[in-house]
Each structure stands twice: as C-alpha cells, then as structure tokens.
Design an enzyme around this catalytic site. Structure first.
Site, PDB file in Angstrom:
ATOM      1  N   ARG A  49       0.833  -1.195   0.000  1.00 40.38           N
ATOM      2  CA  ARG A  49       0.000   0.000   0.000  1.00 40.38           C
ATOM      3  C   ARG A  49       0.873   1.252   0.000  1.00 40.38           C
ATOM      4  NH1 ARG A  49      -4.329  -1.324   4.867  1.00 40.38           N
ATOM      5  NH2 ARG A  49      -5.208  -3.235   3.992  1.00 40.38           N
ATOM      6  N   ASP A  51       0.201   5.496   0.805  1.00 41.79           N
ATOM      7  CA  ASP A  51      -0.786   6.411   1.348  1.00 41.79           C
ATOM      8  C   ASP A  51      -1.148   7.503   0.347  1.00 41.79           C
ATOM      9  OD1 ASP A  51      -0.768   5.033   3.755  1.00 41.79           O
ATOM     10  OD2 ASP A  51       0.756   6.332   4.654  1.00 41.79           O
ATOM     11  N   TYR A 111      12.095   3.052  -0.151  1.00 41.46           N
ATOM     12  CA  TYR A 111      11.446   4.353  -0.243  1.00 41.46           C
ATOM     13  C   TYR A 111      12.492   5.463  -0.228  1.00 41.46           C
ATOM     14  CZ  TYR A 111       6.704   2.558   0.695  1.00 41.46           C
ATOM     15  OH  TYR A 111       5.499   1.902   0.613  1.00 41.46           O
ATOM     16  N   ARG A 210       7.003   7.858   6.956  1.00 42.56           N
ATOM     17  CA  ARG A 210       6.725   9.265   7.250  1.00 42.56           C
ATOM     18  C   ARG A 210       6.923   9.576   8.727  1.00 42.56           C
ATOM     19  NH1 ARG A 210       0.892   9.758   5.032  1.00 42.56           N
ATOM     20  NH2 ARG A 210       1.067  11.865   5.900  1.00 42.56           N
TER      21      ARG A 210
END
Length: 258
Positions: A49, A51, A111, A210
């Site tokens: 997933r 966001d 990421y 994050r």
C-alpha cells in the site's frame, strides 16, 4: 493467465494505492482499465500500500487476465497506457509464473523521502520544504539505530491491522543531492540545499516511513539526541515518536523479488 505489471504513478492525484469507495486510487484506475479491455472484473494485487499523495516508481503488481481474451503482453501494455490517466504510466507487462505474488514474493522494498531548504517552484509538489536547518550527520547517526530486526510499532499508524509490527531494515541513510533542473539551467545551489532519505526493509508498516522521517527531523533540529531513536525502537509508542511528514515528498522506489 497471470501477468506482472511494472508501473509508475504520481501519487498527488490519488488517495493512495488501495481501492476505496468514493475515492480515486491507483488500484481502482488499473482495475477499471482492465475491465474495459477484457469485459471482466479483474483484481490487481500490488507490492504494498501507499498512502494518499505518495508516488511510486517501478511499482510491481499482478493480475489474472482471462485466456479467452487473446492479447499479447506488449499490446496489453500499449492499450492500458491509452486508457489510463496521465498520472499512471505502465512500463512493462509480462507473463509470470502462475504462483507469482507481487506482495508476498517481495524480499525487500525501498522508499525515498525528499527535502529542500530553498524556495524552488520545481520541487514544491514532490519535496518537503524545511524552513529550519538540519544536522544531517546527527540524523544519520540516529538512522543507524533503525538497522536490523526490530518491532517498529512506535512508527505505525494507530489502528493498523498488521499481525506483526516486526520489520528488518537493511538501509537507512540521508544524503545530499543536486536536482537535474539545477544542473541543466545553471541555477544557484548551495551544498545541502537538497537532501534525500533512503530506507530499505523487508516490509513497512502503515505510515512508518513518514513517522520515521518526522522523528529524524526532531534529531536534525537538535530537539532530540540520536539515541532517542534507539529508545523509541526499544520501548516507544506512536505518541512518543515525531509527527508524520507530508506524503507528497515520499516515493516508493522499487521492490526486489526472489
């Protein structure tokens, strides 16, 4: 027949990867396009997933395409790009093994999070502008405490439904970079005006990257010591960690498979 698809997308246009009611998502756009081509409801499974606002480069997904709809992989790729909105690009479609799974077969995921310190109209959409200086050395010292297998529940969004919050982080590092547009157009750029955080792990929890970046910024601003990250990982809760940074500066940048 099972197909593997490699794509990139601009997350600013979507409410994340996963399909939702009354929301525009990447999975939803792909499934609608495949239904248009095949006349069948086709479920697409992604590597993980992302966001709302988070973008992806070389994201991997898989789907089952009906055998009775005869279409070569290259033709399928071409037609998907013709149907999909401009924010999604399909790089490649290929036939895969029948048991290939885009999520469960991934050994690692990566990421990148981008931060800039100077006003730059060409970065605002995909980078987080900081108005305070950051000590990148201290942030790298702190990031080293993330390496290895740990329970990362302190960085997981409340309400996550994961069976476990244990992840193994293999890379976590901040570095400076010089954007291409700066080089090409001869714009002024100081050392450290643009920085990027790269993190790689076998899996990630919801909102984990994050929250990690937000916590490392606390260290970079001198509000916390690097050792605080070790304390968070050892016994912290989500309320103990730093605030989550905006999603528009975060990129899913690839997954490695068996």
């Amino acid at each position: 027949m099972r197909y593997k698809i490699r794509l990139s997308y601009d997350g600013n246009a979507f409410c994340g990867w996963q399909i939702q009611n009354n929301a525009r998502t990447v999975q939803g756009e792909l499934e609608n396009a495949l239904q248009t081509l095949s006349g069948n409801c086709i479920q697409v499974t992604g590597a993980g997933r992302t966001d709302t606002g988070v973008s992806a480069i070389n994201y991997i997904a898989h789907f089952e395409f009906p055998d009775e709809v005869r279409m070569e992989a290259a033709q399928l790729c071409y037609k998907l790009n013709a149907i999909l909105p401009r924010e999604i690009t399909v790089h490649e479609v290929s036939q895969s093994e029948s048991d290939f799974h885009a999520r469960f077969d991934a050994r690692s995921r990566e990421y990148h999070y981008f931060i800039h310190f100077r006003k730059d109209p060409f970065c605002e959409k995909y980078s987080y502008r900081m108005r305070h200086p950051l000590d990148i050395g201290k942030m790298n010292e702190a990031a080293a405490y993330l390496l290895g297998e740990h329970d990362f529940r302190c960085f997981e969004k409340t309400g996550g439904n994961n069976l476990t919050s244990v992840c193994t982080v293999t890379e976590a590092v901040w570095s400076t970079y010089r954007p291409t547009h700066i080089e090409m157009m001869g714009m002024d750029c100081g050392e450290g005006d643009y920085i990027v955080f790269r993190i790689k792990a076998n899996r990630f929890l919801r909102n984990m990257v994050r929250a990690i970046v937000g916590s490392l910024i606390e260290v970079g601003r001198g509000k916390r010591s690097p050792e605080w990250i070790a304390e968070l990982v050892a016994e912290g809760t989500r309320s103990d960690a730093g605030s989550s940074v905006p999603g528009n500066a975060l990129f899913f940048s690839g997954a490695a498979y068996k």
